[in-house]
Design an enzyme around this catalytic site. Sequence first.
Site, mmCIF file in Angstrom:
data_model
loop_
_atom_site.group_PDB
_atom_site.id
_atom_site.type_symbol
_atom_site.label_atom_id
_atom_site.label_comp_id
_atom_site.label_asym_id
_atom_site.label_seq_id
_atom_site.Cartn_x
_atom_site.Cartn_y
_atom_site.Cartn_z
ATOM 1 N N CYS A 186 38.976 39.442 41.031
ATOM 2 C CA CYS A 186 39.785 39.966 42.140
ATOM 3 C C CYS A 186 40.726 41.054 41.639
ATOM 4 O O CYS A 186 40.942 42.061 42.313
ATOM 5 C CB CYS A 186 40.605 38.852 42.785
ATOM 6 S SG CYS A 186 39.631 37.535 43.531
ATOM 7 N N CYS B 210 42.633 35.134 40.065
ATOM 8 C CA CYS B 210 41.211 35.473 39.960
ATOM 9 C C CYS B 210 41.012 36.787 39.190
ATOM 10 O O CYS B 210 41.420 37.850 39.662
ATOM 11 C CB CYS B 210 40.634 35.573 41.375
ATOM 12 S SG CYS B 210 38.995 36.291 41.489
#
Length: 104
Positions: free
Chosen positions: A32, A29
């Site tokens: 993230c 991600c």
Amino acid sequence: MALEINTNNFDSYIEQDKPLMIDFWAEWCGPCKRIGPVVEELSTQYANDIVIGKCDVDENDELCARFGVRNIPTLLFIKHGEVVDKHVGAGTKAQIEEKIKKLL
């Protein structure tokens, strides 16, 4: 340093007197990865006041389902076993820190 929170150890952290912030994330991600260093920095800065941990969504389906995490990154702010705030998406340090201060 942020702790690794998973299905097996979650209950031990939720039972502590300190509030808890969990960063639900995944290695693949992009957002993230951008928020990860902020979470690490805050975990050091607030080490005496709050438990800050990271939960890999790819390895912890049960915790994701328990809290209805559908998008990542998702930060949950938990006090006395209850989710009291939530942040979805990559935020700034100031945004996250504001939520931590409210939690305290």
